[in-house]
Structures are given as structure tokens and as C-alpha cells.
Design a protein around this motif. Structure first.
Motif, PDB file in Angstrom:
ATOM      1  N   LEU A  89       0.967  -1.258   0.222  1.00 38.63           N
ATOM      2  CA  LEU A  89      -0.195   0.156   0.104  1.00 38.63           C
ATOM      3  C   LEU A  89       0.875   1.288   0.346  1.00 38.63           C
ATOM      4  CD1 LEU A  89      -2.666  -1.208   2.899  1.00 38.63           C
ATOM      5  CD2 LEU A  89      -2.873  -1.038   0.396  1.00 38.63           C
ATOM      6  N   PRO A  90       0.396   2.291  -0.721  1.00 43.09           N
ATOM      7  CA  PRO A  90       1.762   3.691  -0.634  1.00 43.09           C
ATOM      8  C   PRO A  90       1.561   4.532   0.673  1.00 43.09           C
ATOM      9  CG  PRO A  90      -0.661   4.002  -1.857  1.00 43.09           C
ATOM     10  CD  PRO A  90      -0.506   2.774  -1.330  1.00 43.09           C
ATOM     11  N   CYS A  91       0.809   4.105   2.129  1.00 39.69           N
ATOM     12  CA  CYS A  91       0.848   4.417   2.701  1.00 39.69           C
ATOM     13  C   CYS A  91       2.008   3.939   3.704  1.00 39.69           C
ATOM     14  CB  CYS A  91      -0.293   4.253   3.853  1.00 39.69           C
ATOM     15  SG  CYS A  91      -1.300   2.708   3.687  1.00 39.69           S
ATOM     16  N   LEU A  92       2.221   2.545   3.123  1.00 36.97           N
ATOM     17  CA  LEU A  92       3.361   2.035   4.606  1.00 36.97           C
ATOM     18  C   LEU A  92       4.842   1.737   3.546  1.00 36.97           C
ATOM     19  CD1 LEU A  92       0.998  -1.392   4.759  1.00 36.97           C
ATOM     20  CD2 LEU A  92       1.694   0.416   6.087  1.00 36.97           C
ATOM     21  N   SER A  93       4.983   2.296   2.381  1.00 36.09           N
ATOM     22  CA  SER A  93       5.971   3.016   1.526  1.00 36.09           C
ATOM     23  C   SER A  93       7.138   3.725   2.587  1.00 36.09           C
ATOM     24  CB  SER A  93       5.851   3.986   0.195  1.00 36.09           C
ATOM     25  OG  SER A  93       7.346   3.703  -0.143  1.00 36.09           O
ATOM     26  N   ILE A  94       8.045   3.007   2.662  1.00 35.51           N
ATOM     27  CA  ILE A  94       9.256   3.882   3.172  1.00 35.51           C
ATOM     28  C   ILE A  94      10.185   5.427   2.415  1.00 35.51           C
ATOM     29  CG2 ILE A  94      11.338   3.751   4.716  1.00 35.51           C
ATOM     30  CD1 ILE A  94      10.966   1.015   5.836  1.00 35.51           C
ATOM     31  N   THR A  95      10.453   5.076   1.321  1.00 38.22           N
ATOM     32  CA  THR A  95      11.063   5.691   0.576  1.00 38.22           C
ATOM     33  C   THR A  95      10.197   6.502  -0.392  1.00 38.22           C
ATOM     34  OG1 THR A  95      11.084   3.721  -1.278  1.00 38.22           O
ATOM     35  CG2 THR A  95      12.805   3.878  -0.102  1.00 38.22           C
ATOM     36  N   TYR A  97       6.234   7.111   0.549  1.00 35.50           N
ATOM     37  CA  TYR A  97       5.055   7.351   0.979  1.00 35.50           C
ATOM     38  C   TYR A  97       4.209   8.505   0.398  1.00 35.50           C
ATOM     39  CZ  TYR A  97       1.440   9.240   4.533  1.00 35.50           C
ATOM     40  OH  TYR A  97       0.354   9.073   5.129  1.00 35.50           O
ATOM     41  N   ARG A  98       2.996   7.364   0.885  1.00 37.11           N
ATOM     42  CA  ARG A  98       1.609   8.832   0.441  1.00 37.11           C
ATOM     43  C   ARG A  98       0.214   7.806   0.990  1.00 37.11           C
ATOM     44  NH1 ARG A  98       2.067   6.218  -5.009  1.00 37.11           N
ATOM     45  NH2 ARG A  98      -0.293   5.839  -5.302  1.00 37.11           N
ATOM     46  N   LYS A  99      -0.373   8.772   1.466  1.00 30.22           N
ATOM     47  CA  LYS A  99      -1.910   8.738   2.052  1.00 30.22           C
ATOM     48  C   LYS A  99      -2.837   8.496   1.117  1.00 30.22           C
ATOM     49  CE  LYS A  99      -5.195  10.712   5.003  1.00 30.22           C
ATOM     50  NZ  LYS A  99      -6.147   9.555   4.945  1.00 30.22           N
ATOM     51  N   CYS A 100      -3.586   6.555   1.541  1.00 34.32           N
ATOM     52  CA  CYS A 100      -4.462   5.908   0.692  1.00 34.32           C
ATOM     53  C   CYS A 100      -5.567   7.429   0.354  1.00 34.32           C
ATOM     54  CB  CYS A 100      -4.246   5.192   1.034  1.00 34.32           C
ATOM     55  SG  CYS A 100      -3.192   4.029   1.258  1.00 34.32           S
ATOM     56  N   GLU A 110      -8.174  -1.117   9.074  1.00 35.96           N
ATOM     57  CA  GLU A 110      -7.858  -2.520   9.517  1.00 35.96           C
ATOM     58  C   GLU A 110      -6.848  -3.174   8.705  1.00 35.96           C
ATOM     59  OE1 GLU A 110     -10.254  -0.640   9.247  1.00 35.96           O
ATOM     60  OE2 GLU A 110     -11.552  -1.389  12.051  1.00 35.96           O
ATOM     61  N   THR A 111      -7.234  -2.681   6.693  1.00 34.73           N
ATOM     62  CA  THR A 111      -6.462  -3.433   6.168  1.00 34.73           C
ATOM     63  C   THR A 111      -4.910  -2.991   6.287  1.00 34.73           C
ATOM     64  OG1 THR A 111      -8.364  -2.462   5.202  1.00 34.73           O
ATOM     65  CG2 THR A 111      -6.209  -2.904   3.270  1.00 34.73           C
ATOM     66  N   ARG A 112      -4.606  -1.286   6.584  1.00 35.67           N
ATOM     67  CA  ARG A 112      -3.402  -1.041   6.570  1.00 35.67           C
ATOM     68  C   ARG A 112      -2.541  -1.673   8.084  1.00 35.67           C
ATOM     69  NH1 ARG A 112       0.181   2.795   8.464  1.00 35.67           N
ATOM     70  NH2 ARG A 112       1.135   4.031   7.690  1.00 35.67           N
ATOM     71  N   GLN A 113      -3.134  -2.091   8.852  1.00 32.84           N
ATOM     72  CA  GLN A 113      -2.342  -3.059   9.742  1.00 32.84           C
ATOM     73  C   GLN A 113      -2.188  -4.954   9.828  1.00 32.84           C
ATOM     74  OE1 GLN A 113      -5.229  -2.520  13.707  1.00 32.84           O
ATOM     75  NE2 GLN A 113      -5.338  -0.649  13.323  1.00 32.84           N
ATOM     76  N   VAL A 114      -2.927  -4.687   8.878  1.00 29.38           N
ATOM     77  CA  VAL A 114      -2.679  -6.388   8.605  1.00 29.38           C
ATOM     78  C   VAL A 114      -1.419  -6.310   6.836  1.00 29.38           C
ATOM     79  CG1 VAL A 114      -3.418  -8.317   6.967  1.00 29.38           C
ATOM     80  CG2 VAL A 114      -4.740  -7.228   8.814  1.00 29.38           C
ATOM     81  N   PHE A 115      -1.717  -5.247   6.301  1.00 26.89           N
ATOM     82  CA  PHE A 115      -0.742  -5.321   5.275  1.00 26.89           C
ATOM     83  C   PHE A 115       0.639  -4.705   5.710  1.00 26.89           C
ATOM     84  CE2 PHE A 115      -4.405  -6.053   2.510  1.00 26.89           C
ATOM     85  CZ  PHE A 115      -3.145  -6.786   1.902  1.00 26.89           C
ATOM     86  N   ALA A 116       0.358  -4.173   6.899  1.00 31.93           N
ATOM     87  CA  ALA A 116       1.744  -3.337   7.081  1.00 31.93           C
ATOM     88  C   ALA A 116       2.572  -4.747   8.135  1.00 31.93           C
ATOM     89  CB  ALA A 116       1.712  -2.596   9.333  1.00 31.93           C
ATOM     90  N   HIS A 117       2.205  -5.881   8.395  1.00 31.01           N
ATOM     91  CA  HIS A 117       2.306  -7.196   9.102  1.00 31.01           C
ATOM     92  C   HIS A 117       3.300  -7.647   7.985  1.00 31.01           C
ATOM     93  CE1 HIS A 117       1.358  -6.497  13.131  1.00 31.01           C
ATOM     94  NE2 HIS A 117       0.519  -6.556  12.613  1.00 31.01           N
ATOM     95  N   VAL A 118       2.823  -7.469   6.510  1.00 30.35           N
ATOM     96  CA  VAL A 118       3.216  -7.981   5.853  1.00 30.35           C
ATOM     97  C   VAL A 118       4.275  -7.960   5.023  1.00 30.35           C
ATOM     98  CG1 VAL A 118       2.537  -8.806   2.673  1.00 30.35           C
ATOM     99  CG2 VAL A 118       0.548  -9.118   4.587  1.00 30.35           C
TER     100      VAL A 118
END
Length: 145
Positions: A89-95, A97-100, A110-118
Motif C-alpha cells: 500500500l502507498p501508505c506503507l512505503s518507506i521511500t 509514502y503517500r496517503k491512500c 484495519e487493512t493498513r494494520q494487516v498489510f503493515a505486518h506483511v
């Protein structure tokens, strides 16, 4: 999924890492042996050279060689060079980052939280696995992991 370009880049880097005594390899040999379109490989190797992973030598006995040791080049670095950010997701990018655009509350998404682990697990594997690891790993282990 990683792009075909990224797969070709990784194949080429592994071929260069396997070359005896950092012997330069010519594009045509890498392309032929690893079934990579030559023109596409030229572009890939130039990108990797610009990013400081490779150097080239001209003339007889010339070709491409790794600029850094294979144990200092990670899969994560290569994927970021070739494909860009490693994030689902763009909101999880370190290099990059973009807000969804459709997100109302990033901290409670919730989607961000799950995909943050991935994303964290993926980055950990990719940033800790080097080209040298791939060269040293028996082929059946590469396929099983």
C-alpha cells in the motif's frame, strides 16, 4: 509480484557473482545463458551501474563486474532500484509514502494494520538476503523457500 525486469536483474547479478575471480562478463553471454533479451539486459545493467552496483570495463576482456561484494547487495536494494518501493500500500512505503486517497483514518485502518505486518516481514527477508546468499544456497532450497 516482482516485475520481469527485476527477475532479469537478479539473474544477471547472480551470474556476475558466480563469475570466477570477479571476471568480467559480456552482456551477450549473460543474455544467452540466462535467456534474457539482450537489449533489455543492456538497459537493466546500465541502471544497476548508475546505482553503483556494477562497473564495466571496455575492450578485450571487458564486460560487467560487481562493484561491491555480492554479500553487500541485498534483494531489497535491487528490487527498489528496479521496481520502486516495496510496499503493498502507498501508505506503507518507506521511500515513497503517500496517503491512500480513500482512507479516512490511517491509524485505525484495519487493512493498513494487516498489510503493515506483511510489508515488515517482506522487507526483513529481502533486506537480509544478499546476492551471495542466493549463490551459496543449493538450488532446491531456493525453490522450496
Amino acid at each position: 509480484m516482482i516485475s520481469q525486469k527485476a527477475k532479469y536483474a537478479l539473474r544477471a547479478l547472480i551470474a556476475l557473482a558466480r563469475a570466477p575471480q570477479s571476471e568480467p562478463l559480456v552482456i551477450s553471454d549473460i543474455a544467452r545463458v540466462h535467456r534474457i533479451p539482450k537489449k533489455f539486459l543492456e538497459q537493466i545493467l546500465l541502471d544497476l551501474k548508475r546505482q553503483g552496483l556494477l562497473t564495466s570495463k571496455r575492450g578485450k576482456g571487458g564486460g560487467y563486474v560487481l562493484l561491491r561484494p555480492a554479500d553487500k547487495i541485498t534483494y531489497g536494494e535491487v528490487l527498489r532500484i528496479v521496481d520502486g518501493p516495496i510496499a503493498p500500500l502507498p501508505c506503507l512505503s518507506i521511500t515513497a509514502y503517500r496517503k491512500c486517497a480513500d482512507c479516512l483514518d490511517e491509524t485505525n485502518c484495519e487493512t493498513r494494520q494487516v498489510f503493515a505486518h506483511v510489508a515488515d516481514a517482506t522487507r526483513k527477508v529481502l533486506d537480509q538476503t544478499t546476492i551471495a546468499d542466493a549463490v551459496a544456497m543449493p538450488r532446491h532450497e531456493l525453490l522450496a523457500s
